[in-house]
Design a protein around this motif. Structure first.
Motif, PDB file in Angstrom:
ATOM      1  N   THR A 142       0.998  -1.329  -0.055  1.00  0.00           N
ATOM      2  CA  THR A 142      -0.080  -0.083  -0.192  1.00  0.00           C
ATOM      3  C   THR A 142       0.892   1.408   0.227  1.00  0.00           C
ATOM      4  OG1 THR A 142      -1.765  -1.285   1.079  1.00  0.00           O
ATOM      5  CG2 THR A 142      -1.837   1.127   1.184  1.00  0.00           C
ATOM      6  N   ALA A 143       1.847   1.199   0.627  1.00  0.00           N
ATOM      7  CA  ALA A 143       2.980   2.533   0.651  1.00  0.00           C
ATOM      8  C   ALA A 143       3.579   2.480  -0.625  1.00  0.00           C
ATOM      9  CB  ALA A 143       3.947   2.131   1.958  1.00  0.00           C
ATOM     10  N   ALA A 144       3.900   1.640  -1.246  1.00  0.00           N
ATOM     11  CA  ALA A 144       4.238   1.691  -2.539  1.00  0.00           C
ATOM     12  C   ALA A 144       3.535   2.276  -3.438  1.00  0.00           C
ATOM     13  CB  ALA A 144       4.846   0.345  -3.030  1.00  0.00           C
ATOM     14  N   GLU A 145       2.231   1.625  -3.332  1.00  0.00           N
ATOM     15  CA  GLU A 145       1.229   2.237  -4.311  1.00  0.00           C
ATOM     16  C   GLU A 145       0.963   3.780  -3.951  1.00  0.00           C
ATOM     17  OE1 GLU A 145      -1.989  -0.243  -3.611  1.00  0.00           O
ATOM     18  OE2 GLU A 145      -1.420  -1.855  -5.236  1.00  0.00           O
ATOM     19  N   SER A 146       1.097   4.107  -2.681  1.00  0.00           N
ATOM     20  CA  SER A 146       0.844   5.448  -2.311  1.00  0.00           C
ATOM     21  C   SER A 146       1.831   6.431  -2.974  1.00  0.00           C
ATOM     22  CB  SER A 146       0.623   5.709  -0.972  1.00  0.00           C
ATOM     23  OG  SER A 146      -0.471   4.920  -0.548  1.00  0.00           O
ATOM     24  N   ARG A 147       3.133   5.723  -2.936  1.00  0.00           N
ATOM     25  CA  ARG A 147       4.297   6.810  -3.358  1.00  0.00           C
ATOM     26  C   ARG A 147       4.332   6.783  -4.884  1.00  0.00           C
ATOM     27  NH1 ARG A 147       9.949   4.795  -1.306  1.00  0.00           N
ATOM     28  NH2 ARG A 147      10.777   5.223  -3.489  1.00  0.00           N
ATOM     29  N   CYS A 148       3.742   5.676  -5.519  1.00  0.00           N
ATOM     30  CA  CYS A 148       3.562   5.872  -7.295  1.00  0.00           C
ATOM     31  C   CYS A 148       2.652   6.936  -7.375  1.00  0.00           C
ATOM     32  CB  CYS A 148       3.337   4.401  -7.603  1.00  0.00           C
ATOM     33  SG  CYS A 148       4.689   3.136  -7.850  1.00  0.00           S
TER      34      CYS A 148
ATOM     35  N   ALA B 247      10.291  -4.785 -14.669  1.00  0.00           N
ATOM     36  CA  ALA B 247       9.678  -4.477 -13.217  1.00  0.00           C
ATOM     37  C   ALA B 247      10.779  -4.122 -12.219  1.00  0.00           C
ATOM     38  CB  ALA B 247       8.932  -5.647 -12.759  1.00  0.00           C
ATOM     39  N   LEU B 248      11.999  -4.917 -12.253  1.00  0.00           N
ATOM     40  CA  LEU B 248      13.057  -4.588 -11.482  1.00  0.00           C
ATOM     41  C   LEU B 248      13.770  -3.318 -11.655  1.00  0.00           C
ATOM     42  CD1 LEU B 248      14.696  -8.386 -11.485  1.00  0.00           C
ATOM     43  CD2 LEU B 248      13.891  -7.058  -9.446  1.00  0.00           C
ATOM     44  N   GLU B 249      13.982  -2.951 -12.986  1.00  0.00           N
ATOM     45  CA  GLU B 249      14.286  -1.782 -13.396  1.00  0.00           C
ATOM     46  C   GLU B 249      13.568  -0.595 -12.737  1.00  0.00           C
ATOM     47  OE1 GLU B 249      14.655   0.150 -17.692  1.00  0.00           O
ATOM     48  OE2 GLU B 249      16.013  -1.394 -17.542  1.00  0.00           O
ATOM     49  N   PHE B 250      12.351  -0.858 -12.972  1.00  0.00           N
ATOM     50  CA  PHE B 250      11.362   0.424 -12.359  1.00  0.00           C
ATOM     51  C   PHE B 250      11.562   0.257 -10.733  1.00  0.00           C
ATOM     52  CE2 PHE B 250       7.249   1.015 -10.275  1.00  0.00           C
ATOM     53  CZ  PHE B 250       6.821   2.117 -10.899  1.00  0.00           C
ATOM     54  N   LEU B 251      11.362  -0.835 -10.132  1.00  0.00           N
ATOM     55  CA  LEU B 251      11.580  -0.946  -8.811  1.00  0.00           C
ATOM     56  C   LEU B 251      12.986  -0.256  -8.165  1.00  0.00           C
ATOM     57  CD1 LEU B 251      10.303  -4.350  -8.148  1.00  0.00           C
ATOM     58  CD2 LEU B 251       9.025  -2.228  -7.715  1.00  0.00           C
ATOM     59  N   GLU B 252      13.788  -0.671  -8.933  1.00  0.00           N
ATOM     60  CA  GLU B 252      15.081   0.018  -8.492  1.00  0.00           C
ATOM     61  C   GLU B 252      15.105   1.733  -8.787  1.00  0.00           C
ATOM     62  OE1 GLU B 252      19.333  -1.866  -9.306  1.00  0.00           O
ATOM     63  OE2 GLU B 252      18.040  -2.609 -11.000  1.00  0.00           O
ATOM     64  N   ARG B 253      14.800   2.012  -9.840  1.00  0.00           N
ATOM     65  CA  ARG B 253      14.878   3.611 -10.110  1.00  0.00           C
ATOM     66  C   ARG B 253      13.815   4.334  -9.115  1.00  0.00           C
ATOM     67  NH1 ARG B 253      10.746   6.413 -12.966  1.00  0.00           N
ATOM     68  NH2 ARG B 253       9.983   4.523 -14.086  1.00  0.00           N
ATOM     69  N   LEU B 254      12.882   3.747  -8.664  1.00  0.00           N
ATOM     70  CA  LEU B 254      11.886   4.440  -7.565  1.00  0.00           C
ATOM     71  C   LEU B 254      12.400   4.067  -6.240  1.00  0.00           C
ATOM     72  CD1 LEU B 254       9.906   4.734 -10.010  1.00  0.00           C
ATOM     73  CD2 LEU B 254       8.078   4.485  -8.261  1.00  0.00           C
ATOM     74  N   GLY B 255      13.491   3.193  -6.100  1.00  0.00           N
ATOM     75  CA  GLY B 255      14.032   3.155  -4.708  1.00  0.00           C
ATOM     76  C   GLY B 255      13.201   2.140  -4.009  1.00  0.00           C
ATOM     77  N   PHE B 256      12.546   1.145  -4.698  1.00  0.00           N
ATOM     78  CA  PHE B 256      11.638   0.079  -3.813  1.00  0.00           C
ATOM     79  C   PHE B 256      12.753  -1.159  -3.941  1.00  0.00           C
ATOM     80  CE2 PHE B 256       7.492   1.622  -5.650  1.00  0.00           C
ATOM     81  CZ  PHE B 256       7.524   2.822  -4.576  1.00  0.00           C
ATOM     82  N   ALA B 257      13.706  -1.136  -4.575  1.00  0.00           N
ATOM     83  CA  ALA B 257      14.583  -2.311  -4.602  1.00  0.00           C
ATOM     84  C   ALA B 257      16.010  -1.797  -4.875  1.00  0.00           C
ATOM     85  CB  ALA B 257      14.003  -3.538  -5.586  1.00  0.00           C
TER      86      ALA B 257
ATOM     87  N   TYR C 197      18.570  -9.215  -5.918  1.00  0.00           N
ATOM     88  CA  TYR C 197      17.711  -8.166  -5.800  1.00  0.00           C
ATOM     89  C   TYR C 197      17.067  -8.364  -4.082  1.00  0.00           C
ATOM     90  CZ  TYR C 197      18.312  -6.950 -10.485  1.00  0.00           C
ATOM     91  OH  TYR C 197      18.898  -6.859 -11.812  1.00  0.00           O
ATOM     92  N   VAL C 198      17.031  -7.222  -3.389  1.00  0.00           N
ATOM     93  CA  VAL C 198      16.261  -7.240  -2.051  1.00  0.00           C
ATOM     94  C   VAL C 198      15.503  -5.822  -2.021  1.00  0.00           C
ATOM     95  CG1 VAL C 198      18.081  -8.466  -0.899  1.00  0.00           C
ATOM     96  CG2 VAL C 198      18.204  -5.663  -1.172  1.00  0.00           C
ATOM     97  N   PRO C 199      14.308  -5.897  -1.469  1.00  0.00           N
ATOM     98  CA  PRO C 199      13.444  -4.735  -1.314  1.00  0.00           C
ATOM     99  C   PRO C 199      14.247  -3.925  -0.440  1.00  0.00           C
ATOM    100  CG  PRO C 199      13.024  -6.622   0.356  1.00  0.00           C
ATOM    101  CD  PRO C 199      13.937  -7.141  -0.541  1.00  0.00           C
ATOM    102  N   CYS C 200      13.658  -2.532  -0.770  1.00  0.00           N
ATOM    103  CA  CYS C 200      14.320  -1.417   0.131  1.00  0.00           C
ATOM    104  C   CYS C 200      12.907  -0.892   1.003  1.00  0.00           C
ATOM    105  CB  CYS C 200      14.551  -0.296  -0.694  1.00  0.00           C
ATOM    106  SG  CYS C 200      15.326   1.267   0.145  1.00  0.00           S
ATOM    107  N   ARG C 201      13.284  -0.168   1.984  1.00  0.00           N
ATOM    108  CA  ARG C 201      12.122   0.286   2.741  1.00  0.00           C
ATOM    109  C   ARG C 201      11.340   1.406   1.957  1.00  0.00           C
ATOM    110  NH1 ARG C 201      16.127   3.562   5.653  1.00  0.00           N
ATOM    111  NH2 ARG C 201      15.806   5.774   4.830  1.00  0.00           N
ATOM    112  N   ILE C 202      10.246   1.195   1.917  1.00  0.00           N
ATOM    113  CA  ILE C 202       9.301   1.934   0.925  1.00  0.00           C
ATOM    114  C   ILE C 202       8.760   3.086   1.398  1.00  0.00           C
ATOM    115  CG2 ILE C 202       6.941   1.544  -0.145  1.00  0.00           C
ATOM    116  CD1 ILE C 202       7.810  -1.281  -0.641  1.00  0.00           C
ATOM    117  N   ASP C 203       8.440   3.267   2.752  1.00  0.00           N
ATOM    118  CA  ASP C 203       7.904   4.534   3.364  1.00  0.00           C
ATOM    119  C   ASP C 203       9.000   5.288   4.158  1.00  0.00           C
ATOM    120  OD1 ASP C 203       8.045   2.471   5.075  1.00  0.00           O
ATOM    121  OD2 ASP C 203       5.966   2.858   6.073  1.00  0.00           O
TER     122      ASP C 203
END
Length: 160
Positions: free
Chosen positions: A25-31, A80-90, A99-105
């Motif tokens: 949910t935090a990832a969606e909100s940030r997007c 998807a991984l490229e996108f997640l890295e660019r946004l700082g989610f991974a 790959y590992v997740p990053c703190r999202i919020d």
């Protein structure tokens, strides 16, 4: 994973239940806030990373992608991984090619990793690079990325 590892599985658990839903949910909100789209494939790859107990290679994510066991097409997961890295989610751990997740919020940060040579777990931490960045700036450099990976044994493996 090293052959000497004897501690119980789950010493480094991924997110489950409400914690997983909160992170998604935090990832969606940030997007939404940044006018980006967390499409179904992007969300699924993020979910797999968040649930994982250890860093995930792209082909592990490809194999686990489908809800009913069907794999994804590799370009879907890599995009998807490229996108997640660019946004700082991974984050990509270079030495593991995983790959590992990053703190999202949380605020943007420079990440570094403690990687266990025994069980393979990777833990993110925030190093203080202020003096190195200041030295680079004095030398006329503009640093865009820093990758720091420290290897050793996690607390659970050391307790064995």
């Amino acid at each position: 994973m090293g052959t000497e590892c004897h501690h119980a599985d789950g010493a480094h658990p991924g997110l489950k239940g409400q914690a997983l839903l909160h992170a998604l949910t935090a990832a969606e909100s940030r997007c939404v806030a940044t006018q980006e789209r967390l499409t179904g494939p992007r969300r699924r790859v993020l979910e797999l990373l968040l649930e994982a107990d250890a860093p995930q290679k792209a082909y592990d994510l490809i194999a686990a992608f489908g809800a009913h066991g069907e794999p994804a097409k590799p370009p879907t997961v890599y995009r998807a991984l490229e996108f997640l890295e660019r946004l700082g989610f991974a984050h990509r751990i270079e030495s593991l090619n995983a790959y590992v997740p990053c703190r999202i919020d949380g605020p943007e940060h420079r990440a570094a990793f403690l990687i266990c040579d025994c069980c393979g777990a990777a833990e993110e931490f925030e190093p203080d690079f202020s003096s190195q960045l200041a030295a680079a700036e004095r030398a006329g450099y503009q640093v865009s990325t820093i990758t720091l990976e420290a290897r050793g044994r996690c607390a659970a493996c050391r307790a064995d």
